[in-house]
Design a protein around this motif. Structure first.
Motif, PDB file in Angstrom:
ATOM      1  N   THR A 145       0.819  -1.226   0.000  1.00  0.00           N
ATOM      2  CA  THR A 145       0.000   0.000   0.000  1.00  0.00           C
ATOM      3  C   THR A 145       0.849   1.270   0.000  1.00  0.00           C
ATOM      4  O   THR A 145       0.379   2.327  -0.430  1.00  0.00           O
ATOM      5  CB  THR A 145      -0.931   0.027   1.227  1.00  0.00           C
ATOM      6  OG1 THR A 145      -0.154  -0.167   2.410  1.00  0.00           O
ATOM      7  CG2 THR A 145      -1.978  -1.072   1.121  1.00  0.00           C
ATOM      8  N   ARG A 146       2.088   1.163   0.420  1.00  0.00           N
ATOM      9  CA  ARG A 146       2.960   2.338   0.425  1.00  0.00           C
ATOM     10  C   ARG A 146       3.149   2.878  -0.998  1.00  0.00           C
ATOM     11  O   ARG A 146       3.146   4.102  -1.212  1.00  0.00           O
ATOM     12  CB  ARG A 146       4.314   1.964   1.036  1.00  0.00           C
ATOM     13  CG  ARG A 146       5.353   3.069   1.027  1.00  0.00           C
ATOM     14  CD  ARG A 146       6.662   2.579   1.638  1.00  0.00           C
ATOM     15  NE  ARG A 146       7.122   1.372   0.974  1.00  0.00           N
ATOM     16  CZ  ARG A 146       7.854   1.367  -0.148  1.00  0.00           C
ATOM     17  NH1 ARG A 146       8.160   2.514  -0.735  1.00  0.00           N
ATOM     18  NH2 ARG A 146       8.257   0.235  -0.679  1.00  0.00           N
ATOM     19  N   ILE A 147       3.286   1.980  -1.957  1.00  0.00           N
ATOM     20  CA  ILE A 147       3.467   2.400  -3.356  1.00  0.00           C
ATOM     21  C   ILE A 147       2.218   3.140  -3.849  1.00  0.00           C
ATOM     22  O   ILE A 147       2.306   4.168  -4.514  1.00  0.00           O
ATOM     23  CB  ILE A 147       3.756   1.189  -4.255  1.00  0.00           C
ATOM     24  CG1 ILE A 147       5.024   0.459  -3.790  1.00  0.00           C
ATOM     25  CG2 ILE A 147       3.868   1.609  -5.710  1.00  0.00           C
ATOM     26  CD1 ILE A 147       6.277   1.289  -3.865  1.00  0.00           C
ATOM     27  N   LEU A 148       1.040   2.626  -3.480  1.00  0.00           N
ATOM     28  CA  LEU A 148      -0.207   3.276  -3.868  1.00  0.00           C
ATOM     29  C   LEU A 148      -0.307   4.656  -3.234  1.00  0.00           C
ATOM     30  O   LEU A 148      -0.677   5.633  -3.903  1.00  0.00           O
ATOM     31  CB  LEU A 148      -1.402   2.419  -3.459  1.00  0.00           C
ATOM     32  CG  LEU A 148      -2.780   3.049  -3.692  1.00  0.00           C
ATOM     33  CD1 LEU A 148      -3.012   3.332  -5.181  1.00  0.00           C
ATOM     34  CD2 LEU A 148      -3.883   2.137  -3.142  1.00  0.00           C
ATOM     35  N   ASN A 149       0.011   4.767  -1.960  1.00  0.00           N
ATOM     36  CA  ASN A 149      -0.072   6.062  -1.273  1.00  0.00           C
ATOM     37  C   ASN A 149       0.895   7.070  -1.883  1.00  0.00           C
ATOM     38  O   ASN A 149       0.555   8.255  -2.050  1.00  0.00           O
ATOM     39  CB  ASN A 149       0.211   5.889   0.220  1.00  0.00           C
ATOM     40  CG  ASN A 149      -0.874   5.077   0.919  1.00  0.00           C
ATOM     41  OD1 ASN A 149      -2.023   5.045   0.463  1.00  0.00           O
ATOM     42  ND2 ASN A 149      -0.527   4.417   2.007  1.00  0.00           N
ATOM     43  N   ASP A 150       2.111   6.622  -2.234  1.00  0.00           N
ATOM     44  CA  ASP A 150       3.082   7.517  -2.874  1.00  0.00           C
ATOM     45  C   ASP A 150       2.554   8.003  -4.224  1.00  0.00           C
ATOM     46  O   ASP A 150       2.712   9.178  -4.583  1.00  0.00           O
ATOM     47  CB  ASP A 150       4.420   6.786  -3.079  1.00  0.00           C
ATOM     48  CG  ASP A 150       5.180   6.574  -1.775  1.00  0.00           C
ATOM     49  OD1 ASP A 150       4.808   7.192  -0.766  1.00  0.00           O
ATOM     50  OD2 ASP A 150       6.144   5.782  -1.781  1.00  0.00           O
TER      51      ASP A 150
END
Length: 467
Positions: free
Chosen positions: A408-413
């Motif tokens: 999910t970190r990639i999506l948030n970025d």
């Protein structure tokens, strides 16, 4: 090998064949893209005279076309004649069409550039013949060529003798990723993408590969072997198309090494910026180099953010790994280069992956895409941006060629980066898409199930289909 794709091109040829009266079709594109295969498929079940030109002198070209006309017509008198000029053959063709009483005939002049090269006036003679005699007959004339510069000079360019005569033109491009499955049926989607990153969508290059072996084995045996076709293929193409090739080779080498801004390219070559423009334009005309700009730019051709990339994947690989080390390869020293390629392959493939994902987004987008590309501005880079300006819909995407699943970190970025993109900011519908070599975490999969504006593409599960 089955006939692959090209349904739109076949339909265009068939449409021209169905026209009443004369039709004049120009088929062109770089070498090895399957132009002749397409034409031969189209000719199935049709009455046709097919002539494949070569690099012989003019008199031999006339003799060979005469032989093809004899083979078609069975005319013993024509066989016995000593024909010395194109006008004699053109007049015979007109008589042949008259005898056919309106029955359709297809005439193909393949590798047209060699006919034009054997006599500088050939295109003008053909133009006169078409204007005065042939265009009124029930004939379909197809001229086909691989040297794009010659096709522009004689048929496509505004000052070309045949300009304005064509009723249709087909630019035959390499296959997209989704059409390469028949070449690599034994390979999984990740392996197919790797082979695509080497060969692009050039049918002949894909046919050179051995699907039962790995990509690295194929590179060693078919690209780095000085006795194989692919070892010198870009050199032959550029030597055929261009004069003073040394500048073009140097230019492509520095772009392949990672210099994409015109200023950086000029600095790497040690020449002024304005000396590069005409060379870059020529490589763009040949479909080898492409100038890209952020997809949201209103006037991309004038954008100061423009970058130059090698569009042709095989040229990109060759100028990155083969051209700089040809001395070693000529001596048979491949071990060090194979180690470099193996070490560097994931980095090379990460950029290929981004470009293929930009192709693939059309297959999965929930809205009609008018334009797709990437976006960059200062410290922000977004791999995939697809837009529909009339509906004010935009999709942002990230591509990860990594052995780790996306979380999910990639999506948030990605969502944070999307905020910075100036495009109908207060009145747009946003969508997000993530492409992964290695899948997604359970948490991210659960998020996608709840969010109708989020798409996850696990590349291990995609299907490349022939259409």
């Amino acid at each position: 090998m089955e006939f692959i794709n090209r349904t739109a091109e076949l339909a265009s040829l068939q449409s021209e064949y169905s026209r009443k009266g004369g039709s004049f079709v120009v088929v062109y594109g770089r070498r090895r893209t399957g132009k002749t295969t397409l034409i031969r498929k189209f000719l199935e079940g049709k009455e046709a005279v097919y002539y494949l030109a070569d690099k012989q002198i003019e008199q031999q070209q006339i003799l060979k076309l005469q032989e093809q006309l004899v083979a078609f017509s069975g005319d013993k008198l024509l066989q016995s004649l000593r024909i010395n000029h194109w006008d004699q053959l053109f007049n015979y063709i007109e008589q042949l069409l008259t005898k056919r009483k309106g029955k359709k005939l297809v005439i193909v002049l393949d590798e047209f550039q060699y006919l034009a090269g054997s006599n500088a006036a050939f295109a003008s003679m053909l133009q006169r013949y078409w204007d005065n005699q042939l265009h009124q007959k029930n004939v379909m004339l197809i001229i086909c060529g691989s040297l794009i510069s010659m096709m522009y000079k004689h048929a496509l360019g505004y000052n070309a003798p045949l300009y304005g005569r064509r009723t249709a033109q087909l630019h035959i491009h390499p296959f997209r990723f989704e059409h390469i499955h028949p070449f690599l049926k034994e390979k999984n989607p990740l392996e197919k993408l790797e082979f695509y990153g080497l060969c692009g969508g050039i049918p002949r290059y894909l046919l050179e590969m051995n699907p039962s072996k790995s990509l690295l084995q194929n590179i060693k045996e078919h690209v780095l072997d000085r006795n194989k076709m692919l070892f010198s293929e870009p050199r032959y193409i550029l030597n055929d198309e261009l004069n003073e090739t040394s500048t073009y080779f140097s230019l492509l080498r520095v772009i392949a090494a990672g210099n994409h801004k015109i200023g950086d390219i000029a600095t790497a070559l040690g020449i002024p910026n304005n000396n590069l423009t005409s060379h870059l334009d020529k490589l763009r005309e040949l479909d080898i180099v492409e100038r890209i700009a952020p997809v949201t730019e209103k006037n991309p051709s004038k954008s100061r953010k423009g970058l130059y990339i090698i569009k042709d994947f095989f040229f990109r690989f060759w100028f990155r790994y083969v051209f700089p080390y040809q001395g070693d390869l000529e001596m048979g020293n491949t071990q060090l280069l194979m180690h470099k390629i193996q070490t560097d392959l994931n980095m090379y493939m990460s950029f290929i992956f981004e470009e293929v994902c930009r192709q693939w987004v059309y297959n999965v987008s929930p809205f009609g895409i008018q334009k797709v590309g990437s976006y960059w501005e200062k410290q922000v880079e977004i791999d995939v941006v697809a837009i529909n300006e009339s509906e004010k819909k935009i999709m942002f995407g990230e591509c990860k060629w990594s052995n780790q699943p996306i979380d999910t970190r990639i999506l948030n970025d990605l969502k944070q980066k999307a905020i910075t993109v100036e495009w109908f900011n207060k009145n747009r519908e946003e969508h997000f898409i993530l492409f992964s070599k290695s899948g997604f975490t359970p948490e991210l999969i659960a998020t996608a199930k709840r969010d109708k504006h989020l798409i996850l593409v696990d590349w291990r599960k995609v299907t490349a289909k022939s259409k």
